[in-house]
Each structure stands twice: as structure tokens, then as C-alpha cells.
Design a protein around this motif. Structure first.
Motif, short mmCIF file in Angstrom:
data_model
loop_
_atom_site.label_atom_id
_atom_site.label_comp_id
_atom_site.label_asym_id
_atom_site.label_seq_id
_atom_site.Cartn_x
_atom_site.Cartn_y
_atom_site.Cartn_z
N ILE A 90 -8.55 36.76 0.73
CA ILE A 90 -7.29 36.23 1.24
C ILE A 90 -6.89 34.98 0.47
CG2 ILE A 90 -6.12 35.26 3.26
CD1 ILE A 90 -8.11 36.87 4.99
N ALA A 91 -5.64 34.96 0.01
CA ALA A 91 -5.06 33.74 -0.55
C ALA A 91 -4.09 33.22 0.49
CB ALA A 91 -4.32 34.05 -1.86
N GLY A 92 -4.19 31.94 0.79
CA GLY A 92 -3.32 31.37 1.81
C GLY A 92 -3.26 29.86 1.76
N VAL A 93 -2.44 29.32 2.63
CA VAL A 93 -2.23 27.88 2.69
C VAL A 93 -2.94 27.33 3.93
CG1 VAL A 93 -0.48 26.06 2.93
CG2 VAL A 93 0.00 28.09 1.54
N PRO B 243 -5.25 42.36 -11.30
CA PRO B 243 -5.78 41.39 -10.33
C PRO B 243 -5.48 41.83 -8.90
CG PRO B 243 -3.78 40.54 -11.37
CD PRO B 243 -4.12 41.83 -12.05
N ILE B 244 -6.38 41.48 -8.00
CA ILE B 244 -6.20 41.86 -6.60
C ILE B 244 -5.20 40.94 -5.91
CG2 ILE B 244 -8.44 42.94 -6.37
CD1 ILE B 244 -9.15 40.24 -4.84
N ILE B 245 -5.06 39.73 -6.42
CA ILE B 245 -4.09 38.75 -5.93
C ILE B 245 -3.17 38.45 -7.10
CG2 ILE B 245 -3.80 36.42 -4.97
CD1 ILE B 245 -5.32 38.23 -3.04
N SER B 246 -1.87 38.29 -6.84
CA SER B 246 -0.92 38.09 -7.93
C SER B 246 -1.28 36.86 -8.77
CB SER B 246 0.50 37.93 -7.38
OG SER B 246 0.64 36.68 -6.73
N LYS B 247 -1.01 36.96 -10.06
CA LYS B 247 -1.35 35.87 -10.98
C LYS B 247 -0.60 34.59 -10.62
CE LYS B 247 -2.67 38.65 -14.92
NZ LYS B 247 -2.44 39.00 -16.32
N SER B 248 0.65 34.72 -10.20
CA SER B 248 1.42 33.52 -9.86
C SER B 248 0.80 32.81 -8.66
CB SER B 248 2.89 33.87 -9.59
OG SER B 248 2.99 34.73 -8.48
N LEU B 249 0.29 33.57 -7.71
CA LEU B 249 -0.35 32.97 -6.54
C LEU B 249 -1.71 32.37 -6.92
CD1 LEU B 249 -0.22 32.33 -3.56
CD2 LEU B 249 -1.05 34.62 -3.07
N LEU B 250 -2.45 33.05 -7.79
CA LEU B 250 -3.74 32.52 -8.24
C LEU B 250 -3.58 31.19 -8.95
CD1 LEU B 250 -5.67 35.68 -9.49
CD2 LEU B 250 -6.18 34.28 -7.50
N ALA C 275 -2.58 30.21 6.56
CA ALA C 275 -1.45 31.14 6.64
C ALA C 275 -1.55 32.06 5.43
CB ALA C 275 -0.14 30.37 6.63
N VAL C 276 -1.66 33.34 5.67
CA VAL C 276 -1.87 34.32 4.60
C VAL C 276 -0.63 34.45 3.73
CG1 VAL C 276 -2.38 36.74 4.11
CG2 VAL C 276 -3.52 35.60 6.03
N LYS C 277 -0.85 34.35 2.42
CA LYS C 277 0.21 34.64 1.45
C LYS C 277 -0.03 36.00 0.80
CE LYS C 277 2.40 30.70 -0.17
NZ LYS C 277 2.74 29.92 -1.34
N ASP C 278 -1.30 36.37 0.66
CA ASP C 278 -1.66 37.67 0.09
C ASP C 278 -3.05 38.03 0.61
OD1 ASP C 278 -1.59 40.00 -1.34
OD2 ASP C 278 -1.48 39.07 -3.31
N ILE C 279 -3.24 39.30 0.86
CA ILE C 279 -4.52 39.77 1.39
C ILE C 279 -4.90 41.06 0.68
CG2 ILE C 279 -3.41 40.99 3.30
CD1 ILE C 279 -5.88 40.28 5.02
N HIS C 280 -6.18 41.19 0.37
CA HIS C 280 -6.69 42.41 -0.25
C HIS C 280 -7.84 42.94 0.60
CE1 HIS C 280 -7.56 45.30 -3.43
NE2 HIS C 280 -8.82 45.06 -3.18
N LEU C 281 -7.67 44.16 1.08
CA LEU C 281 -8.70 44.84 1.86
C LEU C 281 -9.50 45.71 0.90
CD1 LEU C 281 -9.73 45.44 4.79
CD2 LEU C 281 -8.19 47.41 4.76
N VAL D 282 -5.61 28.16 -1.01
CA VAL D 282 -7.01 28.48 -1.23
C VAL D 282 -7.20 29.99 -1.38
CG1 VAL D 282 -7.88 26.45 0.01
CG2 VAL D 282 -7.45 28.56 1.27
N LEU D 283 -8.33 30.36 -1.92
CA LEU D 283 -8.71 31.77 -2.06
C LEU D 283 -10.10 31.93 -1.46
CD1 LEU D 283 -7.94 34.55 -3.31
CD2 LEU D 283 -9.30 33.88 -5.29
N TRP D 284 -10.16 32.62 -0.31
CA TRP D 284 -11.41 32.82 0.39
C TRP D 284 -11.61 34.30 0.67
CZ3 TRP D 284 -10.23 28.76 4.74
CH2 TRP D 284 -10.34 27.46 4.20
N GLY D 285 -12.83 34.65 0.99
CA GLY D 285 -13.12 36.04 1.35
C GLY D 285 -14.25 36.11 2.33
N GLY D 286 -14.48 37.31 2.82
CA GLY D 286 -15.56 37.54 3.75
C GLY D 286 -15.41 38.86 4.48
#
Length: 168
Positions: free
Chosen positions: A115-118, A22-29, A138-144, A53-57
């Protein structure tokens, strides 16, 4: 089974296992609230403050500030792999505050991010000549995501001209 077959099978298994990471950790998802869409947050970010939330763009701009790195992102819907879709529509823009330094040459304009964040609320900033209400997370995890080549190389199968080989 000979040694070569074992090496090939091992490579196939390793490739398939790492390809599914996964691109974002399972615990965060697991913390992400799927009921809180970007559109719902855009309308009233204060109502969902504190929600993960989990958003992208696509990155529109990046600024390194004393408080961290602020990314302005043009929201795009995510595909099943959590990658922003390459579409010409969006529900708006959002700001993502990363607690640390991100290099603007790497996290450059036009790059796709997930991006996963609060949700922290709303931040009003100028967008050209208007005041724009950005949802702020506020970013908790980011995938480029890997940058697409500007000069694509096309692969043509050697069998592409097969019916016409007699005429050469």
C-alpha cells in the motif's frame, strides 16, 4: 528469420516487458519518502503526518464503513519487488483507509498487500482487550498479491530418478 522465430521473440519481449511493470505507479513512488520507516511512524505518527509512505503486510481484517474501507494490516518488510516478505516477525499493525469499496471476500484475511498512502496520524482501537495505537494512512494505491495455493503442486523433473532408472 522465419515467422515462427519472430513470434517466439515477440512473445519473449512482451513477457519481459510486462513482467517488469511496477506494482505502484512510478509517479506515486517518486512521492514516497524512504526516510520515513514504519517503525519511525509507529512511534510518532503525528510527526510525519502528510508524508507519503510505502508499506506492506498481511491483511488481518477488513471493514466497510461510511468513510470507505478500513484494512487492518500486520506490517511486514518489503522485498526488492515491493512484496511483503513471508517472515514471522513484524514491527506492528497499521490501518489503511481506502476511499471506496473493497470486497472482503477478495481482500481477505491473510492476503498480502502493498500500500502506498499518506500518513493521517494515529487511531486508537481495541485489539482484543487492549487499546492499540494504529498508524493510519489514506490509501493512494493498493496492490493485492496473488494468493498462494493451500495445496501446492510439486513438480518433479523427469531426470530426478535418472541414476536409478536401471533398477525399475
Amino acid at each position: 528469420m522465419n515467422r515462427l522465430s519472430m513470434v517466439i521473440i515477440t512473445l519473449i519481449v512482451l513477457t519481459s516487458v510486462t513482467g517488469c511493470a511496477p506494482i505502484i505507479s512510478k509517479s506515486l513512488l517518486r512521492q514516497v519518502n524512504p526516510d520515513v520507516s514504519f517503525e519511525k511512524t509507529f512511534d510518532n505518527p503525528e510527526a510525519v503526518r502528510g508524508t507519503t509512505v510505502l508499506w506492506g503486510g498481511e491483511i488481518v481484517s477488513i471493514r466497510n464503513l461510511k468513510e470507505g474501507t478500513l484494512l487492518e494490516v500486520l506490517q511486514k518488510s518489503l522485498d526488492i519487488g515491493k512484496k511483503p516478505k513471508r517472515v514471522d516477525n513484524s514491527s506492528g499493525r497499521f490501518l489503511a483507509l481506502y476511499d471506496g469499496f473493497l470486497d472482503g471476500e477478495i481482500y481477505a484475511k491473510g492476503r498480502a498487500v502493498t500500500i502506498a498512502g499518506v500518513v493521517k496520524g494515529r487511531r486508537v482501537q481495541l485489539l482484543d482487550e487492549i487499546e492499540y495505537n494504529y498508524p493510519l494512512i489514506a490509501v493512494k494505491d493498493i496492490h493485492l498479491w496473488e494468493q498462494l495455493s493451500q495445496d501446492p503442486t510439486f513438480y518433479h523433473s523427469p531426470y530426478y530418478i535418472w541414476p536409478y532408472h536401471r533398477y525399475w
